[in-house]
Design an enzyme around this catalytic site. Structure first.
Site, PDB file in Angstrom:
ATOM      1  N   LEU A  34       0.629  -0.899   0.239  1.00  0.00           N
ATOM      2  CA  LEU A  34       0.035   0.272  -0.042  1.00  0.00           C
ATOM      3  C   LEU A  34       0.913   0.981  -0.114  1.00  0.00           C
ATOM      4  O   LEU A  34       0.472   1.825   0.858  1.00  0.00           O
ATOM      5  CB  LEU A  34      -1.181   0.041   1.224  1.00  0.00           C
ATOM      6  CG  LEU A  34      -1.952  -0.807   1.219  1.00  0.00           C
ATOM      7  CD1 LEU A  34      -2.678  -0.912   2.422  1.00  0.00           C
ATOM      8  CD2 LEU A  34      -2.484  -0.846  -0.222  1.00  0.00           C
ATOM      9  N   LEU A  80       4.062  -8.661  -9.286  1.00  0.00           N
ATOM     10  CA  LEU A  80       3.214  -7.699  -9.786  1.00  0.00           C
ATOM     11  C   LEU A  80       3.359  -6.271  -9.301  1.00  0.00           C
ATOM     12  O   LEU A  80       3.537  -4.900 -10.331  1.00  0.00           O
ATOM     13  CB  LEU A  80       1.693  -6.902 -10.758  1.00  0.00           C
ATOM     14  CG  LEU A  80       1.069  -8.269 -11.675  1.00  0.00           C
ATOM     15  CD1 LEU A  80       0.212  -9.314 -11.117  1.00  0.00           C
ATOM     16  CD2 LEU A  80       0.086  -7.111 -12.053  1.00  0.00           C
ATOM     17  N   SER A  84       6.073   1.941 -10.655  1.00  0.00           N
ATOM     18  CA  SER A  84       5.079   2.060 -12.148  1.00  0.00           C
ATOM     19  C   SER A  84       5.500   3.435 -12.691  1.00  0.00           C
ATOM     20  O   SER A  84       5.219   3.334 -14.033  1.00  0.00           O
ATOM     21  CB  SER A  84       4.226   1.190 -12.184  1.00  0.00           C
ATOM     22  OG  SER A  84       3.022   2.427 -11.360  1.00  0.00           O
ATOM     23  N   THR A 133       6.977  -5.016 -18.583  1.00  0.00           N
ATOM     24  CA  THR A 133       6.595  -3.741 -19.466  1.00  0.00           C
ATOM     25  C   THR A 133       7.618  -3.919 -20.869  1.00  0.00           C
ATOM     26  O   THR A 133       8.299  -4.142 -21.075  1.00  0.00           O
ATOM     27  CB  THR A 133       6.911  -2.413 -18.624  1.00  0.00           C
ATOM     28  OG1 THR A 133       6.894  -1.021 -20.021  1.00  0.00           O
ATOM     29  CG2 THR A 133       8.394  -1.979 -18.389  1.00  0.00           C
ATOM     30  N   ASP A 134       7.538  -3.319 -21.458  1.00  0.00           N
ATOM     31  CA  ASP A 134       7.443  -3.237 -23.134  1.00  0.00           C
ATOM     32  C   ASP A 134       8.675  -2.029 -23.061  1.00  0.00           C
ATOM     33  O   ASP A 134       9.221  -1.684 -24.498  1.00  0.00           O
ATOM     34  CB  ASP A 134       6.478  -2.641 -24.336  1.00  0.00           C
ATOM     35  CG  ASP A 134       5.443  -1.702 -24.529  1.00  0.00           C
ATOM     36  OD1 ASP A 134       6.013  -1.038 -23.696  1.00  0.00           O
ATOM     37  OD2 ASP A 134       5.155  -1.713 -24.909  1.00  0.00           O
ATOM     38  N   GLU A 135       8.585  -1.279 -21.795  1.00  0.00           N
ATOM     39  CA  GLU A 135       9.274  -0.117 -21.700  1.00  0.00           C
ATOM     40  C   GLU A 135      10.918  -0.779 -21.933  1.00  0.00           C
ATOM     41  O   GLU A 135      11.638   0.152 -21.992  1.00  0.00           O
ATOM     42  CB  GLU A 135       9.409   1.008 -20.837  1.00  0.00           C
ATOM     43  CG  GLU A 135       7.645   0.937 -20.917  1.00  0.00           C
ATOM     44  CD  GLU A 135       7.471   2.338 -20.049  1.00  0.00           C
ATOM     45  OE1 GLU A 135       8.420   3.660 -19.673  1.00  0.00           O
ATOM     46  OE2 GLU A 135       6.580   2.749 -20.133  1.00  0.00           O
ATOM     47  N   TYR A 158      12.977   3.931 -14.793  1.00  0.00           N
ATOM     48  CA  TYR A 158      12.257   2.836 -14.883  1.00  0.00           C
ATOM     49  C   TYR A 158      12.288   1.456 -15.016  1.00  0.00           C
ATOM     50  O   TYR A 158      12.423   0.432 -14.403  1.00  0.00           O
ATOM     51  CB  TYR A 158      10.308   3.438 -14.607  1.00  0.00           C
ATOM     52  CG  TYR A 158       9.467   2.498 -14.733  1.00  0.00           C
ATOM     53  CD1 TYR A 158       8.925   2.142 -14.116  1.00  0.00           C
ATOM     54  CD2 TYR A 158       9.193   2.470 -16.020  1.00  0.00           C
ATOM     55  CE1 TYR A 158       8.192   0.400 -14.159  1.00  0.00           C
ATOM     56  CE2 TYR A 158       8.105   0.933 -16.493  1.00  0.00           C
ATOM     57  CZ  TYR A 158       7.556   0.768 -15.712  1.00  0.00           C
ATOM     58  OH  TYR A 158       6.457  -0.406 -15.429  1.00  0.00           O
ATOM     59  N   LYS A 162      12.939  -2.134 -14.389  1.00  0.00           N
ATOM     60  CA  LYS A 162      11.996  -3.678 -14.500  1.00  0.00           C
ATOM     61  C   LYS A 162      12.846  -4.479 -15.945  1.00  0.00           C
ATOM     62  O   LYS A 162      13.003  -5.384 -15.535  1.00  0.00           O
ATOM     63  CB  LYS A 162      10.959  -2.807 -15.816  1.00  0.00           C
ATOM     64  CG  LYS A 162      10.481  -2.049 -14.583  1.00  0.00           C
ATOM     65  CD  LYS A 162       9.234  -3.131 -13.553  1.00  0.00           C
ATOM     66  CE  LYS A 162       8.402  -4.241 -14.071  1.00  0.00           C
ATOM     67  NZ  LYS A 162       7.571  -5.430 -13.151  1.00  0.00           N
ATOM     68  N   TYR A 215       2.838  15.973 -23.017  1.00  0.00           N
ATOM     69  CA  TYR A 215       3.912  15.890 -23.567  1.00  0.00           C
ATOM     70  C   TYR A 215       4.751  16.859 -25.112  1.00  0.00           C
ATOM     71  O   TYR A 215       4.208  16.266 -25.981  1.00  0.00           O
ATOM     72  CB  TYR A 215       4.808  14.604 -22.714  1.00  0.00           C
ATOM     73  CG  TYR A 215       4.474  15.229 -21.441  1.00  0.00           C
ATOM     74  CD1 TYR A 215       3.417  16.138 -20.130  1.00  0.00           C
ATOM     75  CD2 TYR A 215       5.065  13.716 -20.655  1.00  0.00           C
ATOM     76  CE1 TYR A 215       3.512  15.345 -19.537  1.00  0.00           C
ATOM     77  CE2 TYR A 215       4.998  13.627 -19.134  1.00  0.00           C
ATOM     78  CZ  TYR A 215       4.014  14.077 -18.601  1.00  0.00           C
ATOM     79  OH  TYR A 215       3.973  13.921 -17.061  1.00  0.00           O
ATOM     80  N   ASN A 257       0.044   9.823 -28.601  1.00  0.00           N
ATOM     81  CA  ASN A 257      -0.673  11.025 -27.156  1.00  0.00           C
ATOM     82  C   ASN A 257      -1.768  11.770 -27.539  1.00  0.00           C
ATOM     83  O   ASN A 257      -2.575  11.538 -26.670  1.00  0.00           O
ATOM     84  CB  ASN A 257       0.644  11.270 -26.089  1.00  0.00           C
ATOM     85  CG  ASN A 257       1.346  10.181 -25.588  1.00  0.00           C
ATOM     86  OD1 ASN A 257       0.858   9.389 -25.839  1.00  0.00           O
ATOM     87  ND2 ASN A 257       2.248  10.695 -26.000  1.00  0.00           N
ATOM     88  N   PRO A 291      11.984  14.341 -19.955  1.00  0.00           N
ATOM     89  CA  PRO A 291      12.776  13.945 -20.408  1.00  0.00           C
ATOM     90  C   PRO A 291      13.164  13.008 -21.289  1.00  0.00           C
ATOM     91  O   PRO A 291      12.624  11.917 -20.170  1.00  0.00           O
ATOM     92  CB  PRO A 291      14.018  14.223 -18.939  1.00  0.00           C
ATOM     93  CG  PRO A 291      12.538  15.215 -18.153  1.00  0.00           C
ATOM     94  CD  PRO A 291      11.174  14.417 -18.287  1.00  0.00           C
TER      95      PRO A 291
END
Ligand SMILES: NC(=O)c1ccc[n+]([C@@H]2O[C@H](COP(=O)([O-])OP(=O)(O)OC[C@H]3O[C@@H](n4cnc5c(N)ncnc54)[C@H](O)[C@@H]3O)[C@@H](O)[C@H]2O)c1
Length: 352
Positions: A34, A80, A84, A133-135, A158, A162, A215, A257, A291
């Site tokens: 939490l 999970l 994030s 993630t695909d990032e 991030y 990951k 952005y 976006n 950035p």
């Protein structure tokens, strides 16, 4: 099955828990610290079900994780829990290293000790499923898609954390034989999404009559996956996926976006028109880019479709319609978050 879900009070974790309790006979133990992102009211629909149990705790606490594994005897760990949000990782990467790397290591170490103590069929069928993630794959140009064999090239704190956690999970599979599964998915959206993320942020700020921050020039492209489609994909992978394999999960819904923001505005114009009769799109405001903002992410999900028979069922227009309606109908869920923990202010500008 008994399934230990970490991060089950988060956006995707709570969708998975609601899916498992609502659509299957599986039992679920939700371990969640939490943090600011954990919202227990997202679990109200299943909170009283006898097949669901919640424990507040940190995945970095090996003694707690070991005790819960011994007590609950899971067949699957669906991991999970994570920090994030890319923008927060720019402002404060330390928590990302701690939870995403040290926390995943702790889960793996405890899972390995537990799995080694299992026997027979229970040992053969146990799965450690890491949700990523695909990032981790970096940024694409105009063409092409990420596949399961795309080289890793993470660019934000991030995505780097990951990527590191994905490598740890695969290393525990190769080195110790732990039956691991990894999924890398695109941007999720849908009900119960924390208001810091693009889609809920835009809906909530639009309803408040505030500027809608886009952005840069809004041309960055993401693939959008409806969160309930993702929950079904996760279940398909831990029920039928082959240990050691990776599956990419995508929504077949690439959008700029700016197009996402405009789709939300058009939907709101229809469902909750502004009092002055003007279009919500008039609130759009272009702001400084993130950035290191990755240009484009796109997923080739043909492997999970061919091998596990999963496909997204909710297209982008339908998903946005459902999502906007949900935020209109559940103002107390996000109103409470806005009142107590997040004011929709801009994060992640990396100013000295
Ligand atoms: N949201 C997306 O679009 C997306 C896309 C690809 C992958 N993912 C991955 O899916 C997973 C879930 O994402 P989400 O959007 O639901 O995240 P979220 O931020 O909404 O939820 C994360 C949850 O983890 C919990 N948590 C954080 N640190 C913890 C710790 N140390 N111990 C125990 N619990 C902790 C939080 O309290 C929260 O409930 C993450 O691993 C994320 O990297 C998310």
């Amino acid at each position: 099955m008994r399934i230990l879900v970490t991060g089950g009070a988060g956006f995707i974790g709570s969708a998975l828990v609601r899916h498992l309790i609502g659509e299957t006979d599986h039992e679920v133990l939700n371990l969640d610290k939490l943090t600011y992102a954990g919202v227990l009211s997202s679990l109200d629909p299943v909170g009283n079900n006898p097949r669901y149990r919640f424990v507040r705790g940190d995945i970095c606490d090996g003694a707690l994780v070991g005790r819960l594994l011994a007590e609950f005897q899971p067949d699957v760990i669906a991991h999970l829990a994570a920090e994030s949000h890319v923008d927060r990782s720019i402002d404060g990467p330390g928590a990302f290293i701690q939870t995403n790397l040290v926390g995943t290591y702790t889960m793996l170490a405890e899972a390995l000790a537990y799995w080694r103590g299992l026997e027979g069929e229970r040992r053969d069928t146990f799965r450690f499923h890491h949700i990523s993630t695909d990032e981790v794959f970096g940024s694409l140009g105009e063409d092409g898609f990420f596949t399961e064999t795309t080289a890793y090239d993470p660019r934000s704190p991030y995505s780097a954390s990951k990527a590191g956690s994905d490598h740890l999970v695969r290393a525990w599979g190769h080195t110790y034989g732990l039956p691991v599964l990894v999924t890398n998915c695109s941007n999720n959206y849908g009900p119960y999404h924390f208001p810091e993320k693009l889609i809920p942020l835009i809906i909530i700020r639009a309803l408040g009559g505030e500027p809608l921050p886009v952005y840069g020039d809004g041309s960055n492209v993401r693939d959008w996956l409806y969160v309930e489609d993702h929950a079904r994909a996760l279940r398909a992978v831990f029920e039928r996926g082959v240990p050691g394999e990776t599956y990419n999960v995508g929504g077949d819904s690439e959008r700029r976006n700016l197009d996402v923001v405009q789709a939300i505005c058009t939907t709101l114009d229809r469902l909750a028109p502004r009092a002055d009769g003007r279009a919500y799109a008039g609130q759009i405001s272009f702001v400084a880019d993130r950035p290191g903002h990755d240009r484009r992410y796109a997923i080739d999900a043909s492997k999970i479709k061919a091998e596990l028979g999963w496909a997204p069922q909710i297209g982008f227009e339908e998903g946005i319609g459902r999502t906007v309606r949900w935020y209109l109908d559940n103002r107390s869920w996000w109103g409470d978050i806005l009142a107590r923990r997040y004011d929709t202010a801009r994060l992640g500008l990396a100013q000295a």
